[in-house]
Design an enzyme around this catalytic site. Structure first.
Site, PDB file in Angstrom:
ATOM      1  N   HIS A 232      -3.708  -5.477   0.822  1.00 50.63           N
ATOM      2  CA  HIS A 232      -3.213  -6.069   2.063  1.00 50.63           C
ATOM      3  C   HIS A 232      -3.192  -7.591   1.952  1.00 50.63           C
ATOM      4  CE1 HIS A 232      -3.151  -2.692   5.110  1.00 50.63           C
ATOM      5  NE2 HIS A 232      -3.651  -2.095   4.037  1.00 50.63           N
TER       6      HIS A 232
ATOM      7  N   CYS B 222       0.832  -1.210   0.000  1.00 50.19           N
ATOM      8  CA  CYS B 222       0.000   0.000   0.000  1.00 50.19           C
ATOM      9  C   CYS B 222       0.869   1.263   0.000  1.00 50.19           C
ATOM     10  CB  CYS B 222      -0.982  -0.033   1.160  1.00 50.19           C
ATOM     11  SG  CYS B 222      -2.247  -1.294   0.940  1.00 50.19           S
TER      12      CYS B 222
ATOM     13  N   GLU C 258      -1.914  -9.676   3.976  1.00 46.87           N
ATOM     14  CA  GLU C 258      -2.025 -10.317   5.294  1.00 46.87           C
ATOM     15  C   GLU C 258      -3.463 -10.423   5.773  1.00 46.87           C
ATOM     16  OE1 GLU C 258      -2.762  -6.190   6.372  1.00 46.87           O
ATOM     17  OE2 GLU C 258      -1.471  -7.166   4.905  1.00 46.87           O
TER      18      GLU C 258
END
Length: 396
Positions: A361, A272, A363
Site C-alpha cells: 500500500h 495489492c 498510500e
C-alpha cells in the site's frame, strides 16, 4: 492495559445533507465491524444469532446552536428492559480480531470484559468463579516509544502545497484527464483517492464489481467513455481478483495491449489485489504466501529501479496487507521488486506498456516512499501499442 482514543473531526455539511443523515453514515464504527465494512457487516449479520441492539452503537448529543456533537461507541454494554414483574438485562462485550488472534484467548478476554460490567452492576461476575477470575490491579500505562522503522513513518504524512484535485464517485459528469480508481471493497480506497488528489489529479471512484445487464465488457466500454481517464488504478480489496469482474476485465485488456482510449494505451497501476489481477490476466499463478499472511506490516522492499520504482531508493519501507502472492511466469510482465528475502514478489512492470503492479500500500502512512512511487505513476503517459504502430505503417 487499555488505551482509548478521542478524535476531533471538523467539516462542512454538503448541500442536501442533514445532521442526522451524516451522523447515521458514521455508524457503525469500523473498529466494531472490521474492514472492509461492507463485507464484515454481511458476515456479522450471517454469523451472529441475534441483533446487537445498543451494543456497538452510540450514545451522544448534538449542540445544534453551536454546530458541535459528541458521540461515543458502546463497547461493553448492559442493556436493561423492564418485564411484567422484574427487570431483565443483557450484557455484551467483545474484541477486535486480527490475523494473530487466538480464538480461546479472545473468548476469555470477552468474558473478562462482561464480568467487569456484571460485577459493577450486581456485585457478581457472570460466568466465573472467584478462582477463575483473580483480582488484578488496574493502571494506566503510557504509550511506548517506538524505534527503528516506526521512526521513519511520519514523512509519508507530509503533503506538498498545491492545488488538490476533485474526488467523485461514478457515475458522474465527464472528468477528462482524471485518475480512474477501481474500488474493490477496500477500506483504504478513499485514502488512495486522497493521496492522488493531493498530487493534483482529479479522481473518479468506480465499483469493481458492478456491471450492467449486457456484459462486463460493455460496462468497461461505458466506464472508459464516460470518464475518459488519463490513468487507471486497480485498487486493493479482500478475497481474490476473480470476485471483481470490472477489475479483471480492465486487467485483461491492459496486459493484452487493448486498454485503449483515443488510440493510446492507458497507464495502469495495480495495488495489492489489483496487482494480482494483472498477474492472473497475464497467465501468472496466484497462491497463498509461503511465509503466511501479513496485515499492517512495514516491510523492506528491494527494487531494481525500473518502472515506477525509478527515482526511489533501492530499498524502501512499504506497508503490506496480503495473504496471497503471485508466482511469475514467462510473459511481458517483468518482476522488479521483492521482499527482503528475495523470495516474495512485491512488484512488476511491463516490457513495453505503461503497466505496473505492487503488492503493498503506497498510500499508507507506513510507506514513507509511497507518495514518490505514486508520483512516478502520475507521470506515466498513454502510449501507442506496437501492434498499432505496425497497422499504421501498413496503411497507404
Amino acid at each position: 492495559n487499555v488505551q482509548h482514543l478521542v478524535s476531533g473531526v471538523q467539516g462542512e455539511l454538503a448541500p442536501g445533507f442533514t445532521t442526522s443523515e451524516v451522523t447515521s453514515l458514521m455508524f457503525p464504527g469500523g473498529s466494531v465491524t472490521g474492514c472492509p465494512k461492507t463485507v464484515t457487516l454481511a458476515a456479522i449479520d450471517e454469523l451472529e444469532e441475534s441483533p446487537r441492539g445498543s451494543w456497538t452503537g452510540s450514545i451522544g448529543h448534538i449542540h445544534r446552536g453551536h454546530g458541535i456533537a459528541d458521540w461515543n461507541i458502546l463497547i461493553r454494554t448492559l442493556e436493561a428492559h423492564s418485564g411484567p414483574e422484574k427487570w431483565y438485562a443483557t450484557v455484551q462485550a467483545g474484541g477486535g480480531i486480527v490475523i494473530g488472534s487466538s480464538p480461546a484467548e479472545e473468548v476469555e478476554e470477552a468474558r473478562w470484559k462482561a464480568a467487569a460490567v456484571t460485577e459493577s452492576a450486581w456485585g457478581f461476575r457472570t460466568g466465573f468463579s472467584n478462582n477463575d477470575l483473580p483480582e488484578r490491579e488496574v493502571e494506566i500505562y503510557p504509550v511506548p516509544e517506538y524505534g527503528g522503522i516506526i521512526d521513519h513513518l511520519s514523512p509519508g504524512l507530509i503533503f506538498e502545497n498545491g492545488d488538490s484535485g476533485s474526488i467523485v464517485n461514478y457515475p458522474c459528469d465527464k472528468t477528462e484527464g482524471c485518475t480512474l480508481l477501481i474500488d474493490n471493497l477496500d477500506s483504504f480506497t478513499r485514502n488512495i483517492a486522497e493521496v492522488m488528489s493531493s498530487l493534483g489529479s482529479n479522481v473518479v471512484i468506480a465499483d469493481g464489481r458492478k456491471f450492467n445487464k449486457g456484459s462486463v465488457s460493455n460496462t468497461v466500454d461505458e466506464l472508459l467513455f464516460n470518464t475518459s481517464p488519463d490513468r487507471i488504478i486497480l485498487g486493493p480489496g479482500p478475497s481474490r481478483p476473480e470476485s471483481y469482474p470490472i477489475t479483471m476485465e480492465i486487467a485483461r485488456r491492459s496486459v493484452s495491449g487493448n486498454l485503449m482510449l483515443a488510440g493510446k494505451h492507458i497507464p495502469v497501476l495495480g495495488l495489492c489485489l489489483g496487482h494480482q489481477a494483472l498477474g492472473l490476466a497475464d497467465g501468472w499463478k496466484l497462491v497463498e504466501s509461503p511465509k503466511g499472511p501479513v496485515h499492517g506490516t512495514p516491510s523492506v522492499i528491494v527494487s531494481d529501479g525500473t518502472g515506477i520504482f525509478a527515482g526511489l531508493p533501492k530499498k524502501s519501507i512499504m506497508m503490506r496487507y496480503n495473504s496471497l502472492i503471485l508466482l511469475p511466469m514467462d510473459s511481458d510482465l517483468i518482476p522488479n521488486s521483492w521482499d527482503h528475502t528475495g523470495e516474495l514478489l512485491m512488484g512488476m512492470t511491463h516490457r513495453t506498456l505503461p503497466i505496473d503492479g505492487v503488492q503493498f500500500h503506497p498510500e499508507s502512512v507506513g510507506s514513507p516512499s509511497g507518495r514518490d512511487l505514486l508520483c512516478e505513476f502520475l507521470m506515466r503517459k498513454p502510449v501507442i501499442c506496437n501492434h498499432q504502430i505496425e497497422e499504421q505503417v501498413r496503411r497507404p
